[in-house]
Structures are given as C-alpha cells and as structure tokens.
Design a protein around this motif. Structure first.
Motif, PDB file in Angstrom:
ATOM      1  N   VAL A  30     106.730  25.767  48.761  1.00 30.39           N
ATOM      2  CA  VAL A  30     106.385  26.786  47.756  1.00 30.39           C
ATOM      3  C   VAL A  30     107.440  27.877  47.730  1.00 30.39           C
ATOM      4  O   VAL A  30     107.885  28.299  46.661  1.00 30.39           O
ATOM      5  CB  VAL A  30     104.985  27.361  48.022  1.00 30.39           C
ATOM      6  N   GLU A  31     107.873  28.346  48.907  1.00 27.04           N
ATOM      7  CA  GLU A  31     108.893  29.403  48.949  1.00 27.04           C
ATOM      8  C   GLU A  31     110.196  28.938  48.328  1.00 27.04           C
ATOM      9  O   GLU A  31     110.857  29.695  47.604  1.00 27.04           O
ATOM     10  CB  GLU A  31     109.121  29.846  50.391  1.00 27.04           C
ATOM     11  N   ASN A  32     110.581  27.683  48.582  1.00 27.11           N
ATOM     12  CA  ASN A  32     111.807  27.148  48.017  1.00 27.11           C
ATOM     13  C   ASN A  32     111.712  27.060  46.495  1.00 27.11           C
ATOM     14  O   ASN A  32     112.639  27.425  45.781  1.00 27.11           O
ATOM     15  CB  ASN A  32     112.093  25.772  48.620  1.00 27.11           C
ATOM     16  N   ASN A  33     110.591  26.584  45.994  1.00 29.93           N
ATOM     17  CA  ASN A  33     110.434  26.465  44.542  1.00 29.93           C
ATOM     18  C   ASN A  33     110.338  27.819  43.866  1.00 29.93           C
ATOM     19  O   ASN A  33     110.851  28.006  42.764  1.00 29.93           O
ATOM     20  CB  ASN A  33     109.216  25.614  44.205  1.00 29.93           C
ATOM     21  N   VAL A  34     109.671  28.782  44.491  1.00 36.98           N
ATOM     22  CA  VAL A  34     109.568  30.120  43.903  1.00 36.98           C
ATOM     23  C   VAL A  34     110.943  30.778  43.863  1.00 36.98           C
ATOM     24  O   VAL A  34     111.290  31.444  42.886  1.00 36.98           O
ATOM     25  CB  VAL A  34     108.547  30.974  44.685  1.00 36.98           C
ATOM     26  N   SER A  35     111.744  30.583  44.899  1.00 38.09           N
ATOM     27  CA  SER A  35     113.084  31.176  44.901  1.00 38.09           C
ATOM     28  C   SER A  35     113.965  30.550  43.828  1.00 38.09           C
ATOM     29  O   SER A  35     114.897  31.180  43.341  1.00 38.09           O
ATOM     30  CB  SER A  35     113.736  31.033  46.269  1.00 38.09           C
ATOM     31  N   ASN A  36     113.670  29.302  43.435  1.00 34.77           N
ATOM     32  CA  ASN A  36     114.414  28.655  42.353  1.00 34.77           C
ATOM     33  C   ASN A  36     113.815  28.949  40.981  1.00 34.77           C
ATOM     34  O   ASN A  36     114.303  28.438  39.982  1.00 34.77           O
ATOM     35  CB  ASN A  36     114.460  27.142  42.577  1.00 34.77           C
ATOM     36  N   GLY A  37     112.736  29.700  40.927  1.00 35.35           N
ATOM     37  CA  GLY A  37     112.151  30.088  39.651  1.00 35.35           C
ATOM     38  C   GLY A  37     110.984  29.229  39.194  1.00 35.35           C
ATOM     39  O   GLY A  37     110.428  29.465  38.129  1.00 35.35           O
ATOM     40  N   ASP A  38     110.595  28.224  39.953  1.00 32.12           N
ATOM     41  CA  ASP A  38     109.487  27.342  39.573  1.00 32.12           C
ATOM     42  C   ASP A  38     108.221  27.782  40.300  1.00 32.12           C
ATOM     43  O   ASP A  38     108.103  27.628  41.505  1.00 32.12           O
ATOM     44  CB  ASP A  38     109.818  25.895  39.927  1.00 32.12           C
ATOM     45  N   THR A  39     107.266  28.337  39.551  1.00 32.96           N
ATOM     46  CA  THR A  39     106.026  28.825  40.174  1.00 32.96           C
ATOM     47  C   THR A  39     104.847  27.883  39.939  1.00 32.96           C
ATOM     48  O   THR A  39     103.746  28.164  40.381  1.00 32.96           O
ATOM     49  CB  THR A  39     105.661  30.218  39.613  1.00 32.96           C
ATOM     50  N   SER A  40     105.069  26.769  39.271  1.00 29.88           N
ATOM     51  CA  SER A  40     103.954  25.866  38.945  1.00 29.88           C
ATOM     52  C   SER A  40     103.427  25.134  40.171  1.00 29.88           C
ATOM     53  O   SER A  40     102.248  24.793  40.229  1.00 29.88           O
ATOM     54  CB  SER A  40     104.372  24.869  37.872  1.00 29.88           C
ATOM     55  N   ILE A  41     104.275  24.875  41.163  1.00 30.47           N
ATOM     56  CA  ILE A  41     103.808  24.136  42.337  1.00 30.47           C
ATOM     57  C   ILE A  41     102.815  24.973  43.144  1.00 30.47           C
ATOM     58  O   ILE A  41     101.878  24.437  43.729  1.00 30.47           O
ATOM     59  CB  ILE A  41     104.971  23.660  43.230  1.00 30.47           C
ATOM     60  N   GLY A  42     102.970  26.276  43.149  1.00 30.85           N
ATOM     61  CA  GLY A  42     102.015  27.135  43.861  1.00 30.85           C
ATOM     62  C   GLY A  42     100.639  27.055  43.237  1.00 30.85           C
ATOM     63  O   GLY A  42      99.632  26.979  43.947  1.00 30.85           O
ATOM     64  N   ALA A  43     100.576  27.033  41.921  1.00 27.16           N
ATOM     65  CA  ALA A  43      99.281  26.924  41.238  1.00 27.16           C
ATOM     66  C   ALA A  43      98.657  25.561  41.502  1.00 27.16           C
ATOM     67  O   ALA A  43      97.448  25.448  41.709  1.00 27.16           O
ATOM     68  CB  ALA A  43      99.458  27.147  39.740  1.00 27.16           C
ATOM     69  N   GLY A  44      99.468  24.512  41.517  1.00 28.68           N
ATOM     70  CA  GLY A  44      98.961  23.170  41.815  1.00 28.68           C
ATOM     71  C   GLY A  44      98.454  23.062  43.237  1.00 28.68           C
ATOM     72  O   GLY A  44      97.430  22.434  43.500  1.00 28.68           O
ATOM     73  N   LEU A  45      99.150  23.692  44.160  1.00 31.95           N
ATOM     74  CA  LEU A  45      98.727  23.687  45.556  1.00 31.95           C
ATOM     75  C   LEU A  45      97.398  24.420  45.710  1.00 31.95           C
ATOM     76  O   LEU A  45      96.503  23.954  46.417  1.00 31.95           O
ATOM     77  CB  LEU A  45      99.800  24.340  46.426  1.00 31.95           C
ATOM     78  N   ASN A  46      97.248  25.541  45.039  1.00 31.79           N
ATOM     79  CA  ASN A  46      95.990  26.286  45.093  1.00 31.79           C
ATOM     80  C   ASN A  46      94.836  25.479  44.494  1.00 31.79           C
ATOM     81  O   ASN A  46      93.724  25.492  45.018  1.00 31.79           O
ATOM     82  CB  ASN A  46      96.121  27.623  44.381  1.00 31.79           C
ATOM     83  N   SER A  47      95.085  24.764  43.407  1.00 37.88           N
ATOM     84  CA  SER A  47      94.042  23.924  42.811  1.00 37.88           C
ATOM     85  C   SER A  47      93.631  22.809  43.765  1.00 37.88           C
ATOM     86  O   SER A  47      92.445  22.487  43.891  1.00 37.88           O
ATOM     87  CB  SER A  47      94.535  23.300  41.505  1.00 37.88           C
ATOM     88  N   GLY A  48      94.604  22.232  44.455  1.00 34.86           N
ATOM     89  CA  GLY A  48      94.307  21.186  45.422  1.00 34.86           C
ATOM     90  C   GLY A  48      93.476  21.706  46.580  1.00 34.86           C
ATOM     91  O   GLY A  48      92.554  21.034  47.055  1.00 34.86           O
ATOM     92  N   ILE A  49      93.784  22.891  47.043  1.00 38.42           N
ATOM     93  CA  ILE A  49      93.016  23.505  48.129  1.00 38.42           C
ATOM     94  C   ILE A  49      91.578  23.745  47.682  1.00 38.42           C
ATOM     95  O   ILE A  49      90.635  23.471  48.431  1.00 38.42           O
ATOM     96  CB  ILE A  49      93.689  24.804  48.600  1.00 38.42           C
TER      97      ILE A  49
END
Length: 81
Positions: A30-49
């Motif tokens: 998540v930190e790697n993707n957010v630093s690259n500008g992609d925040t969608s994986i964080g939302a997907g991870l939260n939905s999975g949780i």
C-alpha cells in the motif's frame, strides 16, 4: 443469569482497544502504491478486510436463526401433547 450475560457482553465489547494491525507485506504494498500515486489498492484492501470481518458473524447469525426456528418448532410440538 440474564444480568450476568449482559455484563459479560458489555465487558467483552467495552474492553476493546484500538489496534491498527496490518501485515508487513500489505503495508509495504500500500505504501509503495500510494507513493506512486495509486490509491485504489488501499480501498480494495479495506474492502477485503471488511469482507473477512463480516463473514463469520453472518454465518453465526444464519446458524442461530435456523437453530431458533428448530427449537421453536420443537417447543410447539411438545406443547400439543
């Protein structure tokens, strides 16, 4: 008996502490993707949780519902005798 059950449930839910737990690999991803500008994986991870959190409670509720219906039917059958 009812008061003891209520107190037990209250203590169980009242004694919860905040925790921000996440596995190291998920956090790094998540930190790697957010630093690259992609925040969608964080939302997907939260939905999975949330999905994993809800399923055991939903299963317990369904089992409890059928158990209640069965006990109610059995009690009605016994009262007719």
């Amino acid at each position: 008996m009812r008061l003891k059950s209520f107190l037990l449930v209250f203590l169980f839910f009242g004694a919860q502490t905040l925790s921000f737990a996440q596995c190291a690999m998920c956090r790094a991803s998540v930190e790697n993707n957010v630093s690259n500008g992609d925040t969608s994986i964080g939302a997907g991870l939260n939905s999975g949780i949330l999905y994993l959190f809800v399923m055991p409670y939903l299963l317990a509720a369904v089992i409890g519902y059928f158990w209640y219906k069965s006990a109610k039917k059995k009690k009605a059958k016994l009262s007719l005798r």
